[in-house]
Design an enzyme around this catalytic site. Structure first.
Site, PDB file in Angstrom:
ATOM      1  N   GLU A 238      -3.246   7.937   7.664  1.00 59.61           N
ATOM      2  CA  GLU A 238      -4.367   7.202   7.074  1.00 59.61           C
ATOM      3  C   GLU A 238      -4.786   6.055   7.979  1.00 59.61           C
ATOM      4  O   GLU A 238      -5.972   5.800   8.182  1.00 59.61           O
ATOM      5  CB  GLU A 238      -3.977   6.674   5.697  1.00 59.61           C
ATOM      6  CG  GLU A 238      -5.109   5.997   4.956  1.00 59.61           C
ATOM      7  CD  GLU A 238      -4.722   5.572   3.557  1.00 59.61           C
ATOM      8  OE1 GLU A 238      -5.556   4.950   2.881  1.00 59.61           O
ATOM      9  OE2 GLU A 238      -3.578   5.856   3.129  1.00 59.61           O
TER      10      GLU A 238
ATOM     11  N   GLU B 287       1.983   1.901  -3.449  1.00 59.28           N
ATOM     12  CA  GLU B 287       0.904   2.470  -4.271  1.00 59.28           C
ATOM     13  C   GLU B 287       0.935   3.997  -4.188  1.00 59.28           C
ATOM     14  O   GLU B 287       0.809   4.694  -5.201  1.00 59.28           O
ATOM     15  CB  GLU B 287      -0.437   1.937  -3.795  1.00 59.28           C
ATOM     16  CG  GLU B 287      -1.642   2.573  -4.475  1.00 59.28           C
ATOM     17  CD  GLU B 287      -2.841   2.649  -3.577  1.00 59.28           C
ATOM     18  OE1 GLU B 287      -3.482   3.720  -3.543  1.00 59.28           O
ATOM     19  OE2 GLU B 287      -3.154   1.657  -2.894  1.00 59.28           O
ATOM     20  N   HIS B 288       1.127   4.522  -2.983  1.00 64.39           N
ATOM     21  CA  HIS B 288       1.232   5.978  -2.801  1.00 64.39           C
ATOM     22  C   HIS B 288       2.456   6.540  -3.523  1.00 64.39           C
ATOM     23  O   HIS B 288       2.377   7.581  -4.177  1.00 64.39           O
ATOM     24  CB  HIS B 288       1.329   6.309  -1.310  1.00 64.39           C
ATOM     25  CG  HIS B 288       0.023   6.305  -0.593  1.00 64.39           C
ATOM     26  ND1 HIS B 288      -0.499   7.415   0.029  1.00 64.39           N
ATOM     27  CD2 HIS B 288      -0.887   5.311  -0.391  1.00 64.39           C
ATOM     28  CE1 HIS B 288      -1.654   7.120   0.577  1.00 64.39           C
ATOM     29  NE2 HIS B 288      -1.916   5.841   0.347  1.00 64.39           N
TER      30      HIS B 288
ATOM     31  N   HIS C  97       0.836  -1.208   0.000  1.00 65.70           N
ATOM     32  CA  HIS C  97       0.000   0.000   0.000  1.00 65.70           C
ATOM     33  C   HIS C  97       0.870   1.258   0.000  1.00 65.70           C
ATOM     34  O   HIS C  97       0.550   2.239  -0.681  1.00 65.70           O
ATOM     35  CB  HIS C  97      -0.915  -0.028   1.223  1.00 65.70           C
ATOM     36  CG  HIS C  97      -1.675   1.240   1.426  1.00 65.70           C
ATOM     37  ND1 HIS C  97      -1.507   2.035   2.531  1.00 65.70           N
ATOM     38  CD2 HIS C  97      -2.594   1.861   0.653  1.00 65.70           C
ATOM     39  CE1 HIS C  97      -2.300   3.093   2.441  1.00 65.70           C
ATOM     40  NE2 HIS C  97      -2.973   3.012   1.311  1.00 65.70           N
TER      41      HIS C  97
END
Length: 454
Positions: free
Chosen positions: A158, A81-82, A78
């Site tokens: 997040e 992905e950023h 993840h």
């Protein structure tokens, strides 16, 4: 940028609406057939023509998800992905977003256990430009320590906002860690906080160089395009990227036999209505014997797939004790998956009464099976509901992309309705009896603070 985490299934509405199975063979009769081909560097390309509107959805699926992460590096999939939205040697950070916004399009990305995907929806004339952007960031990212630190702070925040501050999300993480004893699906997609805090540039570059290669990716293009055009553009962009080293098979730890019943309970003052979820480890389309996953799909529809299901009709309509009740089967997983039932009480009803009523319906199917009329109507509803995915080209792209990224192929997608229609009542009864054993289930309870100890 988003991550598709298992805790999303803890939201009862989400459980009722999510449809994450492979689907539908029928193409719109006005459109061309789905085309599948390989570029010379090993990148698979799927084209789904749909000429009803002058738009196109462009998706790149990487066969890498959180369940493939090295031990101790949870959240790196993840996190990366950023990082893919940062600067490359050819484009400044944010340039892709600005280019998409300038033409009124949309773009985003998501990470799941088994894949990471990046997508843009734009006018057909911009398809080549989108391919250029995606091909560029596949290999040309510029990552320094400042970039790493800034984006690491973003994912930590997040996690705080989406998980740590959400009682349902916290509980769902604990349920996963209890349901899965050995499989990496027990680790949250976003990662554990203490490991996320230590992710660094070395970790990111190793991950990038290993997995972000054309031969580990699937390109899906759906919309107002022709296969020949897509192939020409893909060869000019993605085709120029060198093939990466061949990756070993995605073999993960095997889940041991489960032979105990486990419960996880969270009480929180922010909870107003109690709820429960009960889950079992079951085969997926990728790991099941022929017909098993299809039977589990039909079972989920009959048991709790909507307002015609047994759970809804019995608990919500007839008895009036449930505000919500249903079932869900996550078929498109690379490894074994989970089958879930859930419920929440209504009015003065007790959570224990709702749970007991759900258990009764499961036991009825395991013992007595389903009627032929019930079976046929459920299969018909199920297949028809999936065909509605044709109305959204991004849904079609998601169906093909998720299937191909988890070991399936185009034929699996196209043959799925026929396989569902062939499911028998005996098969549904058999999978219910074999897999939905309450003595081997994991149940999570989310309770208001006042119900602690009840």
């Amino acid at each position: 940028m988003t991550f598709q985490a298992e805790w999303l299934r803890g939201t009862l509405l989400g459980l009722a609406l999510v449809m994450a199975e492979p689907a539908l063979a029928d193409n719109n009769p006005d459109d061309g057939a789905v085309t599948d081909f390989l570029l010379d560097n090993g990148m698979e390309v799927v084209v789904i023509p749909d000429h009803r509107a002058p738009i196109v959805t462009h998706m790149v699926w990487y066969k890498i998800g959180s369940a493939d992460e090295p031990p101790g590096k949870s959240g790196i999939a993840h996190f990366f992905e950023h990082l893919m939205f940062k600067a490359t040697s050819n484009h400044a950070a944010g340039e892709l977003d600005r280019a998409v916004a300038a033409i009124g399009g949309s773009d985003n990305a998501f990470t799941s256990y088994d894949y990471t995907a990046f997508h843009e929806t734009v006018v057909p004339q911009a398809l080549g430009e989108m391919m250029g952007f995606e091909a560029d960031r596949m290999r040309n990212l510029i990552l320094n320590d400042d970039v790493i630190k800034t984006e690491r702070d973003v994912i930590l925040e997040e996690r705080r906002s989406r998980i740590d501050s959400n009682p349902q999300a916290v509980l769902d993480e604990e349920i996963d860690a209890t349901l899965w004893q050995n499989q990496p699906y027990r680790i949250p997609v976003i990662g554990w906080m203490q490991e996320m805090e230590k992710l660094n540039r070395t970790d990111a570059m190793a991950f990038y160089n290993k997995y972000y290669t054309p031969n580990n990716a699937v390109l899906v293009v759906a919309g107002d395009v022709e296969p020949e055009t897509v192939k020409t553009l893909a060869e000019k962009t993605y085709g120029k990227i060198a093939r990466g080293p061949d990756l070993p098979p995605r073999i993960r730890p095997i889940e041991p036999e489960q032979n105990t019943r486990r419960t996880v309970t969270l009480t929180d003052g922010r909870v107003s209505v109690p709820s429960f979820t009960t889950q079992w480890v079951v085969p997926s389309y990728h790991t099941g014997k022929p017909g098993e996953a299809e039977a589990l799909d039909v079972l989920s529809e009959i048991l709790g797939g909507g307002n015609r299901s047994r759970l809804y009709q019995e608990l919500v309509v007839r008895q009036g004790i449930a505000a919500a009740a249903g079932a869900f089967f996550q078929g498109t997983m690379l490894d074994d998956t989970n089958f879930t039932v859930y419920g929440a009480p209504r009015g003065d009803a007790k959570l224990a009464d709702v749970e007991a009523a759900v258990d009764v319906e499961i036991a009825r199917i395991a013992k007595d099976g389903v009627t032929s009329d019930e079976l046929e109507k459920s299969k018909d509803r199920f297949v028809r509901s999936m065909i509605f995915a044709r109305d959204k080209q991004e849904d079609m792209a998601n169906i093909y992309g998720s299937t191909l990224a988890t070991g399936g192929n185009v034929q699996d997608v196209q043959q799925w309705p026929d396989r569902i229609r062939k499911v028998t009542a005996d098969q549904v009864k058999a999978v219910a009896a074999r897999y939905l054993n309450l003595d081997h289930a994991t149940t999570g309870y989310l309770l208001p603070q006042t119900q602690a100890g009840n």
